[in-house]
Design a protein around this motif. Structure first.
Motif, mmCIF file in Angstrom:
data_model
loop_
_atom_site.group_PDB
_atom_site.id
_atom_site.type_symbol
_atom_site.label_atom_id
_atom_site.label_comp_id
_atom_site.label_asym_id
_atom_site.label_seq_id
_atom_site.Cartn_x
_atom_site.Cartn_y
_atom_site.Cartn_z
ATOM 1 N N ILE A 150 0.768 -1.237 0.018
ATOM 2 C CA ILE A 150 -0.042 -0.005 -0.167
ATOM 3 C C ILE A 150 1.005 1.161 0.085
ATOM 4 O O ILE A 150 1.926 1.178 0.710
ATOM 5 N N GLU A 151 0.676 2.187 -0.933
ATOM 6 C CA GLU A 151 1.406 3.271 -1.154
ATOM 7 C C GLU A 151 0.610 4.619 -0.900
ATOM 8 O O GLU A 151 -0.451 4.386 -1.421
ATOM 9 N N LEU A 152 0.997 5.577 -0.040
ATOM 10 C CA LEU A 152 0.163 6.837 -0.113
ATOM 11 C C LEU A 152 1.091 7.794 -0.791
ATOM 12 O O LEU A 152 2.192 8.270 -0.635
ATOM 13 N N GLU A 153 0.387 8.251 -2.004
ATOM 14 C CA GLU A 153 1.043 9.355 -2.920
ATOM 15 C C GLU A 153 0.192 10.520 -2.999
ATOM 16 O O GLU A 153 -1.001 10.863 -3.647
ATOM 17 N N GLY A 154 0.482 11.470 -2.046
ATOM 18 C CA GLY A 154 -0.152 12.665 -2.004
ATOM 19 C C GLY A 154 -1.624 12.498 -1.504
ATOM 20 O O GLY A 154 -2.037 12.092 -0.570
ATOM 21 N N GLU A 155 -2.608 12.718 -2.587
ATOM 22 C CA GLU A 155 -4.032 12.503 -2.082
ATOM 23 C C GLU A 155 -4.654 11.188 -2.605
ATOM 24 O O GLU A 155 -5.956 10.948 -2.970
ATOM 25 N N LYS A 156 -3.885 10.237 -3.186
ATOM 26 C CA LYS A 156 -4.341 8.839 -3.436
ATOM 27 C C LYS A 156 -3.628 7.870 -2.807
ATOM 28 O O LYS A 156 -2.479 7.880 -2.414
ATOM 29 N N ARG A 181 -2.896 -3.653 -9.512
ATOM 30 C CA ARG A 181 -3.322 -2.489 -8.659
ATOM 31 C C ARG A 181 -4.512 -1.739 -8.723
ATOM 32 O O ARG A 181 -5.279 -2.101 -9.691
ATOM 33 N N GLN A 182 -4.584 -1.002 -7.669
ATOM 34 C CA GLN A 182 -6.153 -0.407 -7.395
ATOM 35 C C GLN A 182 -5.758 0.996 -7.124
ATOM 36 O O GLN A 182 -5.068 1.137 -5.955
ATOM 37 N N GLU A 183 -6.253 1.843 -7.713
ATOM 38 C CA GLU A 183 -6.128 3.419 -7.114
ATOM 39 C C GLU A 183 -7.397 3.930 -6.280
ATOM 40 O O GLU A 183 -8.460 3.573 -6.819
ATOM 41 N N ILE A 184 -6.940 4.722 -5.191
ATOM 42 C CA ILE A 184 -8.067 5.207 -4.460
ATOM 43 C C ILE A 184 -7.702 6.431 -4.116
ATOM 44 O O ILE A 184 -6.827 6.941 -3.705
ATOM 45 N N LYS A 185 -8.563 7.363 -4.818
ATOM 46 C CA LYS A 185 -8.386 8.635 -4.373
ATOM 47 C C LYS A 185 -9.200 9.277 -3.159
ATOM 48 O O LYS A 185 -10.177 8.572 -2.828
ATOM 49 N N LEU A 186 -8.600 9.955 -2.466
ATOM 50 C CA LEU A 186 -9.290 10.561 -1.273
ATOM 51 C C LEU A 186 -9.919 12.034 -1.723
ATOM 52 O O LEU A 186 -9.383 12.949 -2.156
ATOM 53 N N LYS A 187 -11.137 12.101 -1.204
ATOM 54 C CA LYS A 187 -11.944 13.163 -1.570
ATOM 55 C C LYS A 187 -11.841 14.112 -0.531
ATOM 56 O O LYS A 187 -12.117 13.871 0.696
ATOM 57 N N GLN A 188 -11.301 15.531 -0.883
ATOM 58 C CA GLN A 188 -11.446 16.398 -0.130
ATOM 59 C C GLN A 188 -12.330 17.484 -0.207
ATOM 60 O O GLN A 188 -12.076 17.990 -0.995
ATOM 61 N N GLY A 189 -13.093 17.963 0.669
ATOM 62 C CA GLY A 189 -13.929 19.222 0.464
ATOM 63 C C GLY A 189 -15.035 18.879 -0.122
ATOM 64 O O GLY A 189 -15.395 17.754 -0.579
ATOM 65 N N ILE A 190 -15.964 19.619 -0.370
ATOM 66 C CA ILE A 190 -17.302 19.302 -0.945
ATOM 67 C C ILE A 190 -17.448 19.851 -2.344
ATOM 68 O O ILE A 190 -17.075 20.875 -2.459
ATOM 69 N N ASP A 191 -17.644 18.857 -3.164
ATOM 70 C CA ASP A 191 -17.715 19.420 -4.655
ATOM 71 C C ASP A 191 -18.686 20.300 -5.082
ATOM 72 O O ASP A 191 -19.810 20.127 -4.129
ATOM 73 N N GLN A 192 -18.984 20.908 -6.131
ATOM 74 C CA GLN A 192 -19.998 21.884 -6.434
ATOM 75 C C GLN A 192 -21.503 21.293 -6.504
ATOM 76 O O GLN A 192 -22.385 21.863 -6.058
ATOM 77 N N GLU A 193 -21.281 20.005 -7.123
ATOM 78 C CA GLU A 193 -22.566 19.292 -7.276
ATOM 79 C C GLU A 193 -23.256 18.805 -5.802
ATOM 80 O O GLU A 193 -24.234 19.150 -5.941
#
Length: 163
Positions: free
Chosen positions: A42-48, A94-106
């Motif tokens: 498992i690697e943490l690369e910034g926001e993913k 491999r699988q990438e998982i993005k971390l959602k920060q903040g509330i998107d406009q939608e």
């Protein structure tokens, strides 16, 4: 007495807790018998996050371990955006998982509409990646909190700066 009360609605992930959960998950993977001799990581690369292992099944097992560690550390797993499992070099997947920060406009617009339709006497405004709710009554603000907690949004919300 203040004439107006307010609070902010945000959706944030504590990156230090994510890092701690990744370290704990890696320790567990090293000691587990079913991962002996496998190339699981498992690697943490910034926001993913990037999960890698020998097969689809093992990537799913790594994800399960990671999710349990994130939950124990209080990191909301609703803020994870899962990519699909794809082949990688060396016969691994491999699988990438993005971390959602903040509330998107939608989602912010959905929350605005939800609050407006609730007939509570509050004002809401979008401020970047957060929402500010203001009103004269603390009860109305608490009603908005309950409304947003019960809403079916694909985000974990936090309520901060309650004044």
């Amino acid at each position: 007495m203040a004439s107006e009360y307010s609070f902010d609605v945000v959706s944030k992930v504590d990156m230090q807790e994510v890092n701690n959960a990744v370290q704990q998950a890696l320790k567990e993977i090293e000691t587990r018998f079913d991962f002996k001799g496998s190339k699981s990581n498992i690697e943490l690369e910034g926001e993913k996050l990037v999960l890698a292992s020998d097969s689809d099944f093992k990537v799913k097992s790594v994800l399960d371990i990671l999710q349990s560690k994130l939950i124990k550390r209080g990191v909301p797993i609703l803020n994870l955006d899962y990519g699909k499992i794809e082949p990688a070099s060396g016969g691994t997947v491999r699988q990438e998982i993005k971390l959602k920060q903040g509330i998107d406009q939608e989602n912010a617009k959905k929350m605005n509409i939800l609050i407006r339709d609730s007939k509570l006497k509050v004002k809401s405004q979008i401020q970047g990646d957060q929402l500010r709710i203001t009103g004269k009554s603390k009860d109305d603000l608490q009603g908005v909190m309950a409304l947003l907690r019960g809403a079916d949004l694909q985000l974990e919300l936090q309520f901060i700066n309650y004044r």
